[in-house]
Design a protein around this motif. Sequence first.
Motif, PDB file in Angstrom:
ATOM      1  N   ASN A   2      -3.423  47.501  83.759  1.00  7.82           N
ATOM      2  CA  ASN A   2      -3.666  46.948  85.095  1.00  7.82           C
ATOM      3  C   ASN A   2      -4.881  47.583  85.765  1.00  7.82           C
ATOM      4  OD1 ASN A   2      -1.490  45.232  84.877  1.00  7.82           O
ATOM      5  ND2 ASN A   2      -0.123  46.496  86.107  1.00  7.82           N
ATOM      6  N   LEU A   3      -4.994  48.898  85.632  1.00  6.31           N
ATOM      7  CA  LEU A   3      -6.128  49.592  86.238  1.00  6.31           C
ATOM      8  C   LEU A   3      -7.454  49.175  85.602  1.00  6.31           C
ATOM      9  CD1 LEU A   3      -4.709  53.192  86.772  1.00  6.31           C
ATOM     10  CD2 LEU A   3      -4.979  51.346  88.443  1.00  6.31           C
ATOM     11  N   ILE A   6      -8.421  45.819  87.149  1.00  6.06           N
ATOM     12  CA  ILE A   6      -8.932  46.014  88.503  1.00  6.06           C
ATOM     13  C   ILE A   6     -10.335  46.612  88.456  1.00  6.06           C
ATOM     14  CG2 ILE A   6      -8.609  47.303  90.655  1.00  6.06           C
ATOM     15  CD1 ILE A   6      -5.541  47.063  90.083  1.00  6.06           C
ATOM     16  N   ALA A   7     -10.528  47.607  87.612  1.00  2.32           N
ATOM     17  CA  ALA A   7     -11.832  48.267  87.513  1.00  2.32           C
ATOM     18  C   ALA A   7     -12.914  47.311  87.021  1.00  2.32           C
ATOM     19  CB  ALA A   7     -11.731  49.476  86.583  1.00  2.32           C
ATOM     20  N   GLY A   9     -12.899  43.986  87.188  1.00  2.00           N
ATOM     21  CA  GLY A   9     -13.130  43.009  88.248  1.00  2.00           C
ATOM     22  C   GLY A   9     -13.928  43.602  89.393  1.00  2.00           C
ATOM     23  N   GLY A  10     -13.611  44.825  89.787  1.00  2.01           N
ATOM     24  CA  GLY A  10     -14.327  45.499  90.876  1.00  2.01           C
ATOM     25  C   GLY A  10     -15.789  45.715  90.552  1.00  2.01           C
ATOM     26  N   LEU A  66      -4.709  40.639  89.829  1.00  4.97           N
ATOM     27  CA  LEU A  66      -5.291  41.985  89.776  1.00  4.97           C
ATOM     28  C   LEU A  66      -6.784  41.925  89.474  1.00  4.97           C
ATOM     29  CD1 LEU A  66      -2.517  43.945  87.853  1.00  4.97           C
ATOM     30  CD2 LEU A  66      -2.952  43.880  90.323  1.00  4.97           C
ATOM     31  N   PHE A  67      -7.161  41.148  88.475  1.00  2.42           N
ATOM     32  CA  PHE A  67      -8.571  41.053  88.082  1.00  2.42           C
ATOM     33  C   PHE A  67      -9.412  40.356  89.149  1.00  2.42           C
ATOM     34  CE2 PHE A  67     -12.000  38.593  86.048  1.00  2.42           C
ATOM     35  CZ  PHE A  67     -12.788  39.652  85.602  1.00  2.42           C
ATOM     36  N   GLY A  71      -9.462  43.233  92.112  1.00  2.00           N
ATOM     37  CA  GLY A  71     -10.679  43.787  91.514  1.00  2.00           C
ATOM     38  C   GLY A  71     -11.942  43.099  91.977  1.00  2.00           C
ATOM     39  N   GLY A  75     -14.218  44.264  95.097  1.00  4.22           N
ATOM     40  CA  GLY A  75     -15.577  44.770  94.922  1.00  4.22           C
ATOM     41  C   GLY A  75     -16.613  43.886  95.611  1.00  4.22           C
TER      42      GLY A  75
END
Length: 123
Positions: A2-3, A6-7, A9-10, A66-67, A71, A75
């Motif tokens: 999951n992280l 998110i990362a 996508g951010g 999440l993405f 994310g 961003g």
Amino acid sequence: MNLMMIALGGALGAVSRFLLGNAVSKAVGSALPYGTFVINVIGCFAMGLLMTLIVDREMLPAAWRLFLCVGFLGGFTTFSSFGYETLMLLAEGRLLAVLAYVGCSVGLGLVAAAAGVLCARAV
């Protein structure tokens, strides 16, 4: 995992914000922060669209939230979250909460920005 979603996508959202902001500023000038304005409006639209498709309509797997929402749009702009959350409060008929949330977010945001400028200038 999951992280990582998110990362990734951010990172893509932040790069997109930079590129679009610069392109808009070059196209229409920089007398006002038009790039930021365009990004915030696009972000609000995208948040409303994606959250509805993912959460309400379940047209995409929940992991895409999440993405794309946390994310990429996180961003790209946090204003998208503000816009969506305000809309949800309105939909719930919570007018007082909307007024407090919008007023405090904008008012305190301006105060915080001014405080940051003052602190930076003091260094």
